[in-house]
Design a protein around this motif. Structure first.
Motif, PDB file in Angstrom:
ATOM      1  N   LEU A 273      89.459  93.814  41.130  1.00 10.69           N
ATOM      2  CA  LEU A 273      88.955  92.440  41.117  1.00 10.69           C
ATOM      3  C   LEU A 273      89.203  91.755  42.455  1.00 10.69           C
ATOM      4  CD1 LEU A 273      90.134  91.298  37.559  1.00 10.69           C
ATOM      5  CD2 LEU A 273      87.873  92.104  38.230  1.00 10.69           C
ATOM      6  N   SER A 274      88.944  92.492  43.537  1.00  9.09           N
ATOM      7  CA  SER A 274      89.231  91.985  44.881  1.00  9.09           C
ATOM      8  C   SER A 274      88.019  92.150  45.782  1.00  9.09           C
ATOM      9  CB  SER A 274      90.423  92.720  45.493  1.00  9.09           C
ATOM     10  OG  SER A 274      91.568  92.598  44.686  1.00  9.09           O
ATOM     11  N   LEU A 290      90.824  87.843  52.362  1.00  7.39           N
ATOM     12  CA  LEU A 290      91.028  88.631  51.147  1.00  7.39           C
ATOM     13  C   LEU A 290      91.020  87.706  49.940  1.00  7.39           C
ATOM     14  CD1 LEU A 290      91.794  91.271  49.625  1.00  7.39           C
ATOM     15  CD2 LEU A 290      94.202  90.667  50.046  1.00  7.39           C
ATOM     16  N   GLU A 291      90.222  88.069  48.939  1.00  7.30           N
ATOM     17  CA  GLU A 291      90.127  87.278  47.710  1.00  7.30           C
ATOM     18  C   GLU A 291      90.501  88.166  46.524  1.00  7.30           C
ATOM     19  OE1 GLU A 291      86.348  85.863  45.411  1.00  7.30           O
ATOM     20  OE2 GLU A 291      86.804  84.327  46.922  1.00  7.30           O
ATOM     21  N   LYS A 292      91.451  87.710  45.736  1.00  9.44           N
ATOM     22  CA  LYS A 292      91.950  88.475  44.599  1.00  9.44           C
ATOM     23  C   LYS A 292      91.841  87.639  43.328  1.00  9.44           C
ATOM     24  CE  LYS A 292      94.404  91.292  41.965  1.00  9.44           C
ATOM     25  NZ  LYS A 292      93.867  92.564  41.447  1.00  9.44           N
ATOM     26  N   ARG A 293      91.167  88.193  42.317  1.00 10.00           N
ATOM     27  CA  ARG A 293      91.063  87.539  41.020  1.00 10.00           C
ATOM     28  C   ARG A 293      91.907  88.283  39.994  1.00 10.00           C
ATOM     29  NH1 ARG A 293      87.210  83.670  40.709  1.00 10.00           N
ATOM     30  NH2 ARG A 293      85.749  83.546  42.457  1.00 10.00           N
ATOM     31  N   CYS A 300      92.348  82.576  41.106  1.00 12.96           N
ATOM     32  CA  CYS A 300      91.910  83.306  42.295  1.00 12.96           C
ATOM     33  C   CYS A 300      92.873  83.000  43.441  1.00 12.96           C
ATOM     34  CB  CYS A 300      90.487  82.915  42.674  1.00 12.96           C
ATOM     35  SG  CYS A 300      89.858  83.741  44.159  1.00 12.96           S
ATOM     36  N   PHE A 301      93.317  84.044  44.118  1.00 11.31           N
ATOM     37  CA  PHE A 301      94.247  83.924  45.239  1.00 11.31           C
ATOM     38  C   PHE A 301      93.537  84.397  46.502  1.00 11.31           C
ATOM     39  CE2 PHE A 301      97.514  86.061  47.901  1.00 11.31           C
ATOM     40  CZ  PHE A 301      98.248  84.940  48.245  1.00 11.31           C
ATOM     41  N   PHE A 320      94.559  78.785  46.577  1.00 16.88           N
ATOM     42  CA  PHE A 320      94.711  79.007  45.142  1.00 16.88           C
ATOM     43  C   PHE A 320      93.601  78.267  44.419  1.00 16.88           C
ATOM     44  CE2 PHE A 320      98.863  78.969  47.169  1.00 16.88           C
ATOM     45  CZ  PHE A 320      99.447  80.133  46.708  1.00 16.88           C
ATOM     46  N   THR A 321      92.901  78.961  43.543  1.00 14.29           N
ATOM     47  CA  THR A 321      91.815  78.351  42.773  1.00 14.29           C
ATOM     48  C   THR A 321      92.032  78.636  41.292  1.00 14.29           C
ATOM     49  OG1 THR A 321      90.243  78.660  44.608  1.00 14.29           O
ATOM     50  CG2 THR A 321      89.330  78.228  42.428  1.00 14.29           C
TER      51      THR A 321
END
Length: 323
Positions: A273-274, A290-293, A300-301, A320-321
């Motif tokens: 999930l990245s 870099l986006e990590k869910r 989402c980080f 941070f979302t």
């Protein structure tokens, strides 16, 4: 619409986060009970020619950013955003989005109303499709005392062509501002050609600029060229597979006599999930985002970094979302 915003007033924000309409996630029960529409032969708008290449190039940010998106009703969403940086004052922004019930397609509903207020400025955008072919937009940026930018456009999408007329800070009664006309024509399955005519009137001067461009694409790649009196813009995009894509962009601005070449790539990791986007340009700037869910949480980080070897500068960001 890079050519338009470059000519707008200097106090207008350089980047408009509202220009892309939100993609709706409709369930199977909400989809129209009719056969799927065939693939459109419409070439899209002239201003969106470089879109695919720009999507794979990393866009960095600096400092700490926290965003909370809250679904109030089925059609109304609110958002809270806090930005903190060591180089800029911290600020808070409140946003609201409304999506109407008029369905144009499986993932299209109108009207769409988006607004955001914070840091002494309010931004508003309204999008509405009167029919499947005709769509109108309005964008307003205002400070506490005055309008810094207002823009309106109307577009028509035919079977194999599209046209659009845009006005930025423009007035018909008192001739001023910027008027831009776009046209795009699909000639073959792979080739589309078009042009843009911009006319600016104000501050005791008048000038016009013509830009011509085109796109050639096949199954996994596309090449875009735009050239005119303002400069030259070249883009190449290639999709390696479902997870990997890359692109190269060259942009020359005649007014300042400078050019920049950027190479970017995007890697999706579905199991993790990245998504990672990286880029390097001719100014020796290296960028990565870099986006990590997280599967179990609506969270989402994001990590962002930019290092310029030539200027010996570095910028880092963390986001941070929620929702």
């Amino acid at each position: 619409m890079g050519n338009i915003h470059a000519q707008a007033k200097s106090d207008a924000p350089p980047h408009d986060p509202f220009m892309a309409a939100p993609e709706l996630d409709l369930s199977a029960n909400d989809k129209p009970a009719r056969e799927e529409r065939p693939v459109s032969n419409n070439p899209g708008s002239f201003e969106e020619l470089p879109r695919k290449t720009k999507e794979v190039i990393a866009t960095p940010f600096e400092g700490c950013k926290f965003t909370w998106n809250k679904l109030i009703t089925e059609r109304f969403t609110a958002s809270h955003t806090i930005n903190m940086s060591a180089f800029k004052p911290a600020n808070y922004k409140f946003g609201a989005t409304y999506v109407g019930a008029n369905k144009i397609g499986p993932n299209e509903q109108y009207p769409i109303l988006i607004s955001e207020y914070g840091a002494g400025m309010i931004q508003f955008q309204g999008i509405h499709s009167f029919t499947k072919e005709v769509q109108a937009k309005a964008v307003i940026h205002a400070t506490d005392k005055t309008f810094s930018m207002y823009q309106g456009d109307i577009g028509y999408k035919g079977e194999d062509f599209s046209m659009q007329l845009t006005g930025v800070n423009a007035s018909i009664i008192n001739p001023q501002g910027i008027w831009v006309a776009h046209y795009m024509q699909r000639l073959t399955k792979s080739l589309s050609l078009g042009g843009e005519l911009m006319f600016q009137h104000g501050m005791g001067a008048r000038n016009a600029a013509l830009t011509l461009g085109g796109r050639y694409k096949d199954k996994n790649s596309e090449f875009v060229v735009k050239a005119g009196e303002q400069g030259t813009h070249l883009c190449y995009y290639h999709k390696g597979n479902e997870q990997v894509a890359c692109g190269v962009e060259f942009e020359y601005v005649k007014q300042i006599g400078e050019s920049v070449t950027t190479f970017g790539y995007s890697v999706d990791l579905p199991k993790g999930l990245s998504q990672f986007k990286g880029s390097i340009d001719s100014d020796w700037s290296v960028t990565g985002v870099l986006e990590k869910r997280f599967e179990a949480l609506p969270f989402c980080f994001t990590l962002s970094g930019l290092l310029n070897h030539k200027k010996n500068q570095a910028k880092f960001g963390i986001g941070f979302t929620i929702g």
